[in-house]
Structures are given as structure tokens and as C-alpha cells.
Design a protein around this motif. Sequence first.
Motif, short mmCIF file in Angstrom:
data_model
loop_
_atom_site.label_atom_id
_atom_site.label_comp_id
_atom_site.label_asym_id
_atom_site.label_seq_id
_atom_site.Cartn_x
_atom_site.Cartn_y
_atom_site.Cartn_z
N ALA A 190 4.76 6.51 5.31
CA ALA A 190 5.47 7.08 6.47
C ALA A 190 6.12 5.97 7.28
O ALA A 190 7.26 6.11 7.73
CB ALA A 190 4.51 7.89 7.33
N ALA A 191 5.41 4.88 7.48
CA ALA A 191 5.98 3.75 8.22
C ALA A 191 7.22 3.23 7.51
O ALA A 191 8.25 2.96 8.15
CB ALA A 191 4.94 2.65 8.38
N ALA A 192 7.16 3.09 6.19
CA ALA A 192 8.30 2.60 5.43
C ALA A 192 9.48 3.56 5.52
O ALA A 192 10.63 3.13 5.66
CB ALA A 192 7.90 2.38 3.98
N LEU A 193 9.21 4.85 5.46
CA LEU A 193 10.28 5.84 5.56
C LEU A 193 10.99 5.80 6.91
O LEU A 193 12.17 6.13 7.02
CB LEU A 193 9.73 7.25 5.34
CG LEU A 193 9.39 7.60 3.90
CD1 LEU A 193 8.68 8.95 3.85
CD2 LEU A 193 10.65 7.64 3.04
N ALA A 197 1.96 -3.77 10.05
CA ALA A 197 1.39 -5.06 10.45
C ALA A 197 0.24 -5.41 9.52
O ALA A 197 -0.75 -4.69 9.43
CB ALA A 197 0.89 -4.98 11.89
N VAL A 198 0.40 -6.51 8.81
CA VAL A 198 -0.64 -6.99 7.89
C VAL A 198 -1.05 -8.38 8.35
O VAL A 198 -0.22 -9.29 8.38
CB VAL A 198 -0.12 -7.05 6.43
CG1 VAL A 198 -1.18 -7.63 5.51
CG2 VAL A 198 0.32 -5.67 5.97
N PRO A 199 -2.31 -8.55 8.71
CA PRO A 199 -2.76 -9.88 9.14
C PRO A 199 -2.57 -10.90 8.01
O PRO A 199 -2.81 -10.58 6.84
CB PRO A 199 -4.25 -9.69 9.44
CG PRO A 199 -4.45 -8.21 9.58
CD PRO A 199 -3.39 -7.56 8.75
N SER A 200 -2.15 -12.09 8.35
CA SER A 200 -1.91 -13.11 7.33
C SER A 200 -3.20 -13.58 6.65
O SER A 200 -3.15 -14.17 5.58
CB SER A 200 -1.18 -14.32 7.94
OG SER A 200 -1.98 -14.90 8.94
N CYS A 204 0.84 -1.19 0.00
CA CYS A 204 0.00 0.00 0.00
C CYS A 204 0.88 1.24 0.00
O CYS A 204 1.91 1.28 0.66
CB CYS A 204 -0.91 0.01 1.23
SG CYS A 204 -1.93 1.48 1.33
N ARG A 205 0.43 2.26 -0.75
CA ARG A 205 1.21 3.50 -0.83
C ARG A 205 0.47 4.68 -0.20
O ARG A 205 0.77 5.83 -0.53
CB ARG A 205 1.53 3.82 -2.29
CG ARG A 205 2.40 2.75 -2.89
CD ARG A 205 2.88 3.03 -4.28
NE ARG A 205 2.11 4.00 -5.03
CZ ARG A 205 2.54 4.59 -6.13
NH1 ARG A 205 3.74 4.33 -6.59
NH2 ARG A 205 1.80 5.45 -6.77
#
Length: 90
Positions: A29-32, A38-41, A22-23
Motif C-alpha cells: 500500500a505504501a508503494a502504491l 522506513a527501514v532502519p539501516s 517486503c510484499r
Amino acid sequence: MRLRWADDAEHTLGSVALRRHCRCGDCRAAALHDRAVAVPSDVRLVDAQPIGAYAVQLLFSDGHDRGIYPWPYLRELAEKDAAERAIDGG
């Protein structure tokens, strides 16, 4: 999500992969800041809404619905995913 392009190429992208890439502002911001999102499986794609002719907004079962996925970005993700699966033998 199954995608069929104007050149008749077809790809499938899983919900978890789509959610991880997702962008939206929060995810970027989290990636930066080197924070993993957290992505549920078991996350599922619930809905997809067109954004003009250039993108689609995806809604996931975890309630996340802020990401807009331009068609060229989806193609890039799909081709990268297909190449990785080919390398992994799957």
C-alpha cells in the motif's frame, strides 16, 4: 540470508534489501501511494519460518513480520541484486 537453489546456484541477500522488498499489505500500500517504507539501516533478519513448500515468512529486528516471500520472488530479488553488484563492480 544465504540461499542455495536446486540448481546449485547460491545467493546472499542482506536484511535491509529483504525488508525494503517486503510484499505485505502495508508495504505494498505504501508503494502504491509512492510512500517510502522506513527501514532502519541496522535492521537484521531474526527468524525465517517456512510457509508450506512455496515461501518463507521473515521476521526482522524492527518487529516487522508480515511479509511472505515466495521462493521465486526471492530468486528474482537475488538475481537482480547480483546483477546490480556486478555492474557496480562489487
